[in-house]
Design a protein around this motif. Structure first.
Motif, PDB file in Angstrom:
ATOM      1  N   LEU A   4       4.489  -4.001   4.826  1.00 23.70           N
ATOM      2  CA  LEU A   4       3.320  -3.416   5.474  1.00 23.70           C
ATOM      3  C   LEU A   4       2.662  -4.476   6.347  1.00 23.70           C
ATOM      4  CD1 LEU A   4       0.385  -4.448   4.108  1.00 23.70           C
ATOM      5  CD2 LEU A   4       1.183  -3.041   2.230  1.00 23.70           C
ATOM      6  N   ALA A   5       1.993  -4.027   7.377  1.00 25.75           N
ATOM      7  CA  ALA A   5       1.256  -4.927   8.266  1.00 25.75           C
ATOM      8  C   ALA A   5      -0.097  -4.297   8.577  1.00 25.75           C
ATOM      9  CB  ALA A   5       2.031  -5.176   9.558  1.00 25.75           C
ATOM     10  N   ILE A   6      -1.149  -5.067   8.364  1.00 24.33           N
ATOM     11  CA  ILE A   6      -2.508  -4.580   8.646  1.00 24.33           C
ATOM     12  C   ILE A   6      -3.053  -5.388   9.820  1.00 24.33           C
ATOM     13  CG2 ILE A   6      -4.828  -4.229   7.729  1.00 24.33           C
ATOM     14  CD1 ILE A   6      -3.544  -4.186   4.921  1.00 24.33           C
ATOM     15  N   GLU A   7      -3.257  -4.718  10.938  1.00 18.13           N
ATOM     16  CA  GLU A   7      -3.810  -5.355  12.130  1.00 18.13           C
ATOM     17  C   GLU A   7      -5.332  -5.259  12.056  1.00 18.13           C
ATOM     18  OE1 GLU A   7      -3.237  -5.237  17.007  1.00 18.13           O
ATOM     19  OE2 GLU A   7      -2.277  -3.738  15.726  1.00 18.13           O
ATOM     20  N   ILE A   8      -5.997  -6.417  12.067  1.00 19.13           N
ATOM     21  CA  ILE A   8      -7.436  -6.479  11.797  1.00 19.13           C
ATOM     22  C   ILE A   8      -8.195  -6.819  13.071  1.00 19.13           C
ATOM     23  CG2 ILE A   8      -9.233  -7.543  10.380  1.00 19.13           C
ATOM     24  CD1 ILE A   8      -6.971  -8.343   8.416  1.00 19.13           C
ATOM     25  N   ALA A  14      -2.868  -5.685  -5.987  1.00 19.22           N
ATOM     26  CA  ALA A  14      -3.551  -4.431  -6.319  1.00 19.22           C
ATOM     27  C   ALA A  14      -4.370  -3.932  -5.125  1.00 19.22           C
ATOM     28  CB  ALA A  14      -4.455  -4.635  -7.535  1.00 19.22           C
ATOM     29  N   LEU A  15      -4.984  -4.857  -4.386  1.00 21.46           N
ATOM     30  CA  LEU A  15      -5.765  -4.490  -3.206  1.00 21.46           C
ATOM     31  C   LEU A  15      -4.870  -3.873  -2.133  1.00 21.46           C
ATOM     32  CD1 LEU A  15      -8.318  -4.504  -1.435  1.00 21.46           C
ATOM     33  CD2 LEU A  15      -7.800  -6.892  -0.860  1.00 21.46           C
ATOM     34  N   LEU A  16      -3.708  -4.465  -1.888  1.00 18.32           N
ATOM     35  CA  LEU A  16      -2.782  -3.920  -0.886  1.00 18.32           C
ATOM     36  C   LEU A  16      -2.286  -2.536  -1.293  1.00 18.32           C
ATOM     37  CD1 LEU A  16      -0.716  -7.121   0.002  1.00 18.32           C
ATOM     38  CD2 LEU A  16      -2.529  -6.043   1.360  1.00 18.32           C
ATOM     39  N   ASP A  17      -1.978  -2.367  -2.581  1.00 14.30           N
ATOM     40  CA  ASP A  17      -1.574  -1.045  -3.079  1.00 14.30           C
ATOM     41  C   ASP A  17      -2.678  -0.016  -2.815  1.00 14.30           C
ATOM     42  OD1 ASP A  17       0.744  -2.207  -3.952  1.00 14.30           O
ATOM     43  OD2 ASP A  17       0.198  -2.215  -6.077  1.00 14.30           O
ATOM     44  N   ARG A  18      -3.917  -0.410  -3.093  1.00 18.42           N
ATOM     45  CA  ARG A  18      -5.046   0.497  -2.896  1.00 18.42           C
ATOM     46  C   ARG A  18      -5.236   0.838  -1.419  1.00 18.42           C
ATOM     47  NH1 ARG A  18      -8.550  -2.396  -5.186  1.00 18.42           N
ATOM     48  NH2 ARG A  18     -10.091  -2.963  -3.605  1.00 18.42           N
ATOM     49  N   MET A  19      -5.034  -0.155  -0.550  1.00 17.13           N
ATOM     50  CA  MET A  19      -5.216   0.083   0.879  1.00 17.13           C
ATOM     51  C   MET A  19      -4.158   1.046   1.429  1.00 17.13           C
ATOM     52  SD  MET A  19      -6.496  -3.605   2.373  1.00 17.13           S
ATOM     53  CE  MET A  19      -7.083  -2.907   3.922  1.00 17.13           C
TER      54      MET A  19
END
Length: 295
Positions: free
Chosen positions: A101-105, A144-149
């Motif tokens: 996964l990649a989160i662009e911020i 856990a945070l990445l799973d939640r996101m």
């Protein structure tokens, strides 16, 4: 989360970097699947890109800093804006795709959170995003945070945008905290930055094998016991004992890579028994020192 990903694996558009994207106000989350071996695939972004491996292995190449390393599950790889990474997928296949996964911020989001953290900052070292590559093994809280996101981005939850923003605040705070720790450690090692926290870090670095003596650390920082604990935790977001353990384990990895004896490393870093060292190392990294050294 795994059921969701398995469902998406059936929706193949292309074999290399098959992508699904989900948007929010300040970020975009993308899930990439690769179904065949590929090499030298470029990736870059105008914004900070926070990546996490979900399945399989990549090999990341960043020529500007001569960086060539495996990227595995339970690790975070953060790419700076306008920085290009070239990726190999040595193990990808249709039965077992490589998935990340990649989160662009948004850069304004980073700056806003840094400003808020600086309002609580007690050191002379400013909290700010460092325009550098970050590659670390993340802890269970980050996983856990990445799973939640992933869940928040991919589902139509009530108050979806608000909940994503809360999770994004936590992710950015963790990133900035990690970079601030690295900056404090760098300042301490350079011995040019005179600040109570860098003096304490210098002392701990020079005494990694010794039991932690809080009274001595208070004297180094010129603070009372209660003030010192609050100050240390506000700077590094962990207790002095947790920091000592983190630094010991980091040093242990360096020595293991050099082929040093596991027993000797454990004693040199202040562990009472080899079994204690092995257990602590495995709890932190999910692999025994012996297996880590062999790999």
């Amino acid at each position: 989360m795994r059921f969701d990903l398995q469902t998406r694996h059936q929706q193949i558009d292309k074999l290399v970097e098959n992508k699904f994207s989900f948007n929010s106000d300040n970020a975009q989350l993308s899930i990439y699947d690769t179904y065949e071996r590929a090499f030298n695939v470029p990736l870059s972004s105008n914004n900070v890109l926070f990546c996490g491996m979900l399945q399989g292995k990549k090999v990341m190449h960043v020529e500007t800093c001569d960086y060539h390393h495996d990227f595995l599950p339970n690790e975070s790889f953060v790419l700076a804006p306008e920085q290009t990474v070239h990726i190999d997928f040595p193990d990808a296949s249709k039965p077992s795709p490589t998935t990340c996964l990649a989160i662009e911020i948004n850069s304004d989001k980073l700056a806003d959170i840094a400003q808020k953290l600086n309002m609580q900052n007690q050191t002379s070292i400013e909290v700010a995003y460092q325009n550098e590559l970050v590659h670390v093994e993340h802890n269970w809280q980050t996983q856990a945070l990445l799973d939640r996101m992933v869940h928040l981005f991919t589902e139509n939850e009530d108050q979806r945008g608000f909940l994503i923003d809360l999770a994004l605040n936590e992710l950015v705070t963790r990133l900035l905290t990690q970079q601030t720790r690295e900056l404090i450690l760098k300042c301490a090692n350079s011995q040019h930055h005179q600040d109570p926290i860098t003096k304490v870090i210098q002392y701990i670095e020079h005494n990694l094998s010794e039991p932690l003596d809080i009274n001595t650390l208070c004297k180094v920082a010129c603070m009372s016991r209660s003030k010192f604990f609050n100050y240390f935790k506000s700077c590094l977001n962990m207790t002095p004992q947790q920091w000592l353990q983190t630094r010991r384990l980091s040093k242990a990895k360096e020595l293991l890579k050099k082929g040093r004896s596991i027993t000797q490393i454990g004693f040199d870093l202040g562990f009472n028994h080899t079994s204690q060292f092995s257990r602590t190392f495995k709890n932190a990294f999910g692999i025994s020192p012996k297996a880590f050294q062999k790999n």
